[in-house]
Enzyme design. Sequence first.
Site: not given
Length: 377
Positions: A187-188, A191, A209, A260
């Site tokens: 997360i973060g 990507k 996504e 992604d």
Amino acid sequence: MKIQHQVILSLGSNQGKKLINIEKCIDLLHNEVGTIVKVSSLYESKSWGFESDDFYNCAVLMHTNFSPNKLLKKIVKVENKLGRVRDNSLGYQARIIDVDIITFDNEIIQTENLEIPHPFLKDRKFVLLPISELISNWTHPKDNLSISEILSNCQDKSDCNSIYNLSNPLENMDFKNCNYIAVEGNIGAGKTTLSGKIAEDFNAKTVLERFADNPFLPKFYKDQNRYAFPLEMSFLADRYQQISDDLAQFDLFKDFIVADYHIFKSLIFAKVTLSEDEFRLYKTLFDIIYKEMPKPDLYIYLYQNTDRLLQNIKRRGRNYEQEIPAEYLEKINNGYLDYIKTQKDLNVLVIDVSELDFVKNQSDYIFILDEIKKKLN
């Protein structure tokens, strides 16, 4: 989702080794300012507006994250590196290198330092002819004239001839045997941004996504024990449906696709968030689905240390992410790295981006492209 600005630059030189000046300038712009995705041929013409040696000119199509003023500052630095010394005297001058911003997206910009589109582009064949090579259907945003109409109305009757085919920096990137890339990360980690940049630069299709549409996500961050299983099940169902639908639109043997995420991220997060019994049930369903999913030709995992992840999460400001604990992110990272080690049939590239900023620093982005190139070769 547009990640970058599209810019046309005009390059010129009439001093020293003119061809080398142009080629060096293209490389510097590509490595330090923005991704050069198209390069026109090289044109030769008489000096315009003053008596001097003939000019070599070309135009490049660039993708960049910088604003117009920031872009101008970056360009001046490139000119300085090549020996250009600007002075404030009036009139045209001979120069080692000259770079002008001709267009910036489809915007009309007028400031003290910049006028875009360039105010004299309609009068100069050495600008118009290279542009017509780059974007044959380009239209001037002020008067809606096409590039062909502008050329036919141009009062510049001087000779301007194509004399040499310049190289495009992206020609060294060969995706012929790689039609499907998945970019993953914690997360973060960036990507989605990296996927978008690669897709724009190489004219690829994207599969992104739909995490923001999941109704269980904000609830999960408030009460993980209660909402972990419905969250992971809904993610798995949605990822399976989306990948199936999106990939069905494309030809995996012809289209270039950048995603992604890859569906096995579902297993990574599930292993961290679910209890042992829940995970056992979850994995049974996952294994059935995973067998049906097409595998990417290249799987890229962006590793980023926890401190940087927390900074990025805070910066992008999604309310439901702000309370994510560092321990959770560390478990996700470890889960990815452990699982990647077991993947014998997956072509994996792990890139440590903890000290990189591939949005603000073009050289960091080029480093990532070079890593991909080495892996594909």
